[in-house]
Design a protein around this motif. Structure first.
Motif, PDB file in Angstrom:
ATOM      1  N   SER A 104     -31.879  46.435 -73.576  1.00  0.00           N
ATOM      2  CA  SER A 104     -30.823  45.941 -74.469  1.00  0.00           C
ATOM      3  C   SER A 104     -31.200  44.585 -75.033  1.00  0.00           C
ATOM      4  O   SER A 104     -31.984  43.849 -74.429  1.00  0.00           O
ATOM      5  N   SER A 135     -28.952  42.217 -75.437  1.00  0.00           N
ATOM      6  CA  SER A 135     -28.182  41.219 -74.692  1.00  0.00           C
ATOM      7  C   SER A 135     -28.878  40.843 -73.386  1.00  0.00           C
ATOM      8  O   SER A 135     -28.866  39.680 -72.972  1.00  0.00           O
ATOM      9  N   THR A 163     -28.127  36.760 -78.828  1.00  0.00           N
ATOM     10  CA  THR A 163     -28.456  38.153 -79.136  1.00  0.00           C
ATOM     11  C   THR A 163     -28.932  38.287 -80.577  1.00  0.00           C
ATOM     12  O   THR A 163     -29.850  39.058 -80.868  1.00  0.00           O
ATOM     13  N   ARG A 211     -32.436  52.549 -82.651  1.00  0.00           N
ATOM     14  CA  ARG A 211     -31.218  51.896 -82.197  1.00  0.00           C
ATOM     15  C   ARG A 211     -30.040  52.855 -82.321  1.00  0.00           C
ATOM     16  O   ARG A 211     -29.882  53.530 -83.332  1.00  0.00           O
ATOM     17  N   LYS A 227     -27.890  53.330 -76.650  1.00  0.00           N
ATOM     18  CA  LYS A 227     -29.126  52.883 -76.019  1.00  0.00           C
ATOM     19  C   LYS A 227     -30.216  52.622 -77.053  1.00  0.00           C
ATOM     20  O   LYS A 227     -30.079  52.969 -78.228  1.00  0.00           O
TER      21      LYS A 227
END
Length: 289
Positions: free
Chosen positions: A19, A21, A31, A52, A56
């Motif tokens: 990810s 983040s 981010t 993307r 996920k």
């Protein structure tokens, strides 16, 4: 190129965490900054690295290929960092010490002998030449004789006047400092004149002498004195071998000259590597004992 390397490190973190983040948290950035790094990397390479979705991230074929390279790059950077930290925090690597041949033979090698035997991962490079630069020549520790006390003072060294038996037999003995003015002097300097300061039981006195022979090299001055060309002011370390062999003799032994300080200098006062700091401690302990 630097931006690509930075982007590859961010990309590796994104894939590892799965990810944007997670990567942002690890790297301590936002981010949106992570997203910008990935977008810039894709634009520079003209490929799509990540699929993307709201759920996920997944790697494209190009992304899988780049990920392996990115992992190797990050691993190499971490290994380099660890190597530097190890050199900083452990007694290992190469220790570069600047010292004259006389100081190295008389003090440096005996002082460090046992310590070197204890640290097999430490190598020693003794550099003996004039006009060294502590930074450019990457000197960790330098030993020097100085009239000042700058650096770590290890020992005081006597200065002495010496001449060859041949010279004294031809020109007569030196009975007092004042008679030096009538003798042939060899100055280890860049000027043909010098004030020589003396101290004895009756007080201090200074004698100004002139020299026909001048050199900025101590060994050349001693060689000239050995050949009978005159009297030279030197120190007990540089003249030791010639005095012991009887090729030179000390004159005016009851009149003291200003002492020199044997000092140890380090290249950086703020960030002294552990190997250099430990070397200083060993030298201090040796001279204290």
């Amino acid at each position: 190129m630097l931006d690509n390397l930075r982007g590859m490190a961010v990309f590796a973190s994104v894939v590892r965490h799965g990810s944007f983040s997670g990567a942002a948290k690890e790297l301590g950035i936002t981010t949106s900054a992570v997203s910008q790094q990935i977008r810039s990397l894709e634009n520079d390479l003209s490929v799509t690295l990540l699929h993307r979705s709201t759920r996920k991230l997944s790697l494209t074929e190009a992304g899988e290929s780049l990920y392996n390279a990115a992992l190797q790059m990050v691993k190499a950077a971490e290994q380099g960092r660890d190597s530097v930290i190890q050199l900083k925090d452990e007694v290992s690597g190469s220790l570069r010490i600047a010292a004259s041949a006389e100081l190295a033979q008389e003090y440096l090698v005996p002082a460090l002998s046992d310590w070197l035997a204890e640290h097999e991962n430490l190598s020693l490079n003794i550099i003996s030449r004039d006009n060294l630069d502590m930074i450019e020549d990457r000197i960790d520790v330098a030993l020097a004789l100085s009239e000042s006390a700058q650096g770590t003072t290890l020992k005081t060294i006597k200065q002495i006047l010496v001449a060859s038996p041949k010279y004294l037999s031809e020109h007569g003995t030196v009975d007092s400092p004042k008679t030096l003015a009538s003798h042939n002097m060899i100055l280890c300097s860049e000027k043909p004149t010098e004030n020589i300061d003396f101290k004895d039981g009756s007080g201090k006195q200074s004698v100004r002498v002139n020299a026909r022979l001048v050199t900025n090299n101590q060994n050349i001055a001693l060689n000239l004195a050995e050949r009978g060309y005159g009297i030279v002011k030197t120190n007990e370390i540089h003249a030791k071998a010639l005095l012991e062999a009887g090729k030179l003799v000390q004159i005016l032994p009851n009149h003291s000259l200003p002492e020199l300080n044997l000092v140890a200098l380090t290249g950086s006062k703020e960030q002294v590597p552990v190997k250099a700091q430990k070397c200083l401690e060993v030298l201090q302990a040796y001279f204290k004992a």
